[in-house]
Motif scaffolding. Structure first.
Motif, PDB file in Angstrom:
ATOM      1  N   CYS A   1      -3.385 -12.311 -15.876  1.00 11.09           N
ATOM      2  CA  CYS A   1      -4.000 -11.291 -15.017  1.00 11.09           C
ATOM      3  C   CYS A   1      -5.510 -11.291 -15.214  1.00 11.09           C
ATOM      4  O   CYS A   1      -6.279 -11.298 -14.239  1.00 11.09           O
ATOM      5  N   GLY A   2      -5.952 -11.289 -16.463  1.00 11.36           N
ATOM      6  CA  GLY A   2      -7.376 -11.308 -16.747  1.00 11.36           C
ATOM      7  C   GLY A   2      -8.059 -12.531 -16.167  1.00 11.36           C
ATOM      8  O   GLY A   2      -9.163 -12.445 -15.609  1.00 11.36           O
ATOM      9  N   ALA A   3      -7.385 -13.693 -16.266  1.00 11.39           N
ATOM     10  CA  ALA A   3      -7.956 -14.931 -15.739  1.00 11.39           C
ATOM     11  C   ALA A   3      -8.038 -14.892 -14.213  1.00 11.39           C
ATOM     12  O   ALA A   3      -9.011 -15.378 -13.617  1.00 11.39           O
ATOM     13  N   CYS A   4      -7.025 -14.304 -13.576  1.00 10.90           N
ATOM     14  CA  CYS A   4      -6.993 -14.227 -12.117  1.00 10.90           C
ATOM     15  C   CYS A   4      -8.117 -13.323 -11.605  1.00 10.90           C
ATOM     16  O   CYS A   4      -8.847 -13.672 -10.672  1.00 10.90           O
ATOM     17  N   VAL A   5      -8.269 -12.161 -12.235  1.00 11.57           N
ATOM     18  CA  VAL A   5      -9.318 -11.229 -11.807  1.00 11.57           C
ATOM     19  C   VAL A   5     -10.698 -11.820 -12.070  1.00 11.57           C
ATOM     20  O   VAL A   5     -11.624 -11.655 -11.263  1.00 11.57           O
ATOM     21  N   LYS A   6     -10.837 -12.526 -13.172  1.00 14.44           N
ATOM     22  CA  LYS A   6     -12.113 -13.181 -13.467  1.00 14.44           C
ATOM     23  C   LYS A   6     -12.466 -14.175 -12.376  1.00 14.44           C
ATOM     24  O   LYS A   6     -13.628 -14.263 -11.936  1.00 14.44           O
ATOM     25  N   GLU A   7     -11.470 -14.933 -11.914  1.00 10.43           N
ATOM     26  CA  GLU A   7     -11.689 -15.882 -10.818  1.00 10.43           C
ATOM     27  C   GLU A   7     -12.089 -15.147  -9.543  1.00 10.43           C
ATOM     28  O   GLU A   7     -12.992 -15.593  -8.815  1.00 10.43           O
ATOM     29  N   ALA A   8     -11.432 -14.022  -9.264  1.00  7.50           N
ATOM     30  CA  ALA A   8     -11.762 -13.241  -8.073  1.00  7.50           C
ATOM     31  C   ALA A   8     -13.186 -12.704  -8.151  1.00  7.50           C
ATOM     32  O   ALA A   8     -13.929 -12.713  -7.156  1.00  7.50           O
ATOM     33  N   VAL A   9     -13.587 -12.234  -9.326  1.00  3.41           N
ATOM     34  CA  VAL A   9     -14.948 -11.729  -9.526  1.00  3.41           C
ATOM     35  C   VAL A   9     -15.969 -12.837  -9.318  1.00  3.41           C
ATOM     36  O   VAL A   9     -17.003 -12.652  -8.657  1.00  3.41           O
ATOM     37  N   GLN A  10     -15.706 -14.016  -9.855  1.00  2.00           N
ATOM     38  CA  GLN A  10     -16.626 -15.133  -9.701  1.00  2.00           C
ATOM     39  C   GLN A  10     -16.771 -15.534  -8.236  1.00  2.00           C
ATOM     40  O   GLN A  10     -17.876 -15.867  -7.777  1.00  2.00           O
ATOM     41  N   ARG A  11     -15.676 -15.464  -7.508  1.00  2.00           N
ATOM     42  CA  ARG A  11     -15.747 -15.774  -6.077  1.00  2.00           C
ATOM     43  C   ARG A  11     -16.571 -14.724  -5.331  1.00  2.00           C
ATOM     44  O   ARG A  11     -17.332 -15.041  -4.421  1.00  2.00           O
ATOM     45  N   ALA A  12     -16.394 -13.460  -5.721  1.00  2.00           N
ATOM     46  CA  ALA A  12     -17.168 -12.394  -5.082  1.00  2.00           C
ATOM     47  C   ALA A  12     -18.660 -12.592  -5.345  1.00  2.00           C
ATOM     48  O   ALA A  12     -19.491 -12.429  -4.442  1.00  2.00           O
ATOM     49  N   GLU A  13     -19.009 -12.938  -6.585  1.00  2.00           N
ATOM     50  CA  GLU A  13     -20.411 -13.158  -6.929  1.00  2.00           C
ATOM     51  C   GLU A  13     -20.997 -14.321  -6.144  1.00  2.00           C
ATOM     52  O   GLU A  13     -22.125 -14.247  -5.640  1.00  2.00           O
ATOM     53  N   ALA A  14     -20.206 -15.405  -6.026  1.00  2.00           N
ATOM     54  CA  ALA A  14     -20.712 -16.610  -5.376  1.00  2.00           C
ATOM     55  C   ALA A  14     -20.732 -16.491  -3.853  1.00  2.00           C
ATOM     56  O   ALA A  14     -21.677 -16.951  -3.198  1.00  2.00           O
ATOM     57  N   GLU A  15     -19.714 -15.862  -3.285  1.00  2.00           N
ATOM     58  CA  GLU A  15     -19.553 -15.888  -1.835  1.00  2.00           C
ATOM     59  C   GLU A  15     -20.065 -14.643  -1.125  1.00  2.00           C
ATOM     60  O   GLU A  15     -20.335 -14.676   0.065  1.00  2.00           O
ATOM     61  N   CYS A  16     -20.174 -13.534  -1.852  1.00  2.00           N
ATOM     62  CA  CYS A  16     -20.656 -12.310  -1.210  1.00  2.00           C
ATOM     63  C   CYS A  16     -22.121 -12.032  -1.522  1.00  2.00           C
ATOM     64  O   CYS A  16     -22.730 -11.166  -0.872  1.00  2.00           O
TER      65      CYS A  16
END
Length: 279
Positions: A196-211
């Motif tokens: 779960c922690g790894a999945c959310v971390k990936e989602a956060v990184q995508r938000a930082e990069a793409e948004c």
């Protein structure tokens, strides 16, 4: 014996005012469609619809007591697996009401496709045939970014860091606010704490990069999601905000209703005394 015209008018105004105190958008927001995902292939199985209906019925039944449930309907190559999940801060009643919306929406939006996902603001449902290709848990399914603000990223990144720390606590759902930035994340119910922690971390990184410097964004991966919003006037939420908001609304509406009842009783007694004086 009855209300005078003035008493009736006052009562009508009061009741109308009470109606506006009730947040009608609360339930409606839970049912807002975030996105749908339907495979391009339709099932050729003549029993597909009945198997899918059976699956949906099982999921809806479980939503009265659980916010996550996974099961299978049918057997062999014609088996369908599926799950539902509700936001971690919903009551069982709100969860059930939300999940009950999903089967009809799935039928309307996906028909008889061999895989489908309907994601509302308050809950989502997923189903697929046994031979449907498995996706990575961090596969990007949907994203949206909106608005922009200069010098926003530092504040947002701190909120994201707090979110990652909070989700690592192991509940699978976490919401918090930092500097008027509201962030929330949730993992699929059977993910381990580390996954779960790894999945959310990936989602956060995508938000930082793409948004970038967008003031609002949503990142939905296959087995987790996160979203954030900036409230410049300080209107935000905290962890468990849905339950706390519900309690506040209950107090406000309950108090208003009690006040309204008292005023109506006074008006009624006034009408009785006026009628008595007329005799």
């Amino acid at each position: 014996m009855g209300f005078s015209k003035s008493s009736f008018s006052l009562t009508l105004i009061l009741l109308t005012s009470l109606a506006f105190l009730i947040p009608l958008n609360t339930a409606t927001d839970l049912y807002t469609l975030i996105y749908k995902g339907c495979s391009r292939q339709n099932s050729q199985d003549s029993n597909f619809q009945s198997t899918l209906t059976s699956l949906f019925n099982s999921l809806v039944a479980q939503s009265t007591t659980s916010r996550f449930f996974k099961t299978t309907s049918g057997s062999g190559q014609n088996a369908l697996s599926g799950l539902f999940q509700c936001r971690g801060d919903l009551t069982n009643a709100d969860c059930n009401n939300c999940v009950k919306k999903l089967p009809a929406m799935s039928t309307n939006l996906c028909g008889q496709t061999i895989s489908g996902r309907i994601h509302l603001a308050g809950c989502y449902i997923v189903y697929q045939t046994s031979d449907f290709p498995q996706l990575s848990g961090t596969e990007l399914l949907y994203k949206t970014c909106s608005g922009s603000k200069e010098s926003f990223e530092d504040k947002r990144n701190t909120a994201f860091a707090n979110l990652e720390t909070g989700i690592a606590g192991g509940s699978g759902f976490y919401a918090t606010t930092y500097g008027s930035v509201y962030v929330v994340a949730q993992c699929e119910g059977d993910l381990s704490v580390s996954d779960c922690g790894a999945c959310v971390k990936e989602a956060v990184q995508r938000a930082e990069a793409e948004c970038g410097n967008s003031i609002a964004g949503q990142i939905y991966l296959n087995r987790c999601y996160m979203s954030y919003s900036y409230y410049p006037n300080g209107v935000g939420h905290s962890s468990g905000s849905g339950q706390q908001t519900g309690k506040t609304v209950a107090i406000v509406v309950g108090g208003a209703a009690a006040l309204g009842f008292g005023v109506i009783c006074l008006l009624f007694l006034r009408s009785l005394w006026k009628k008595r004086d007329d005799y």
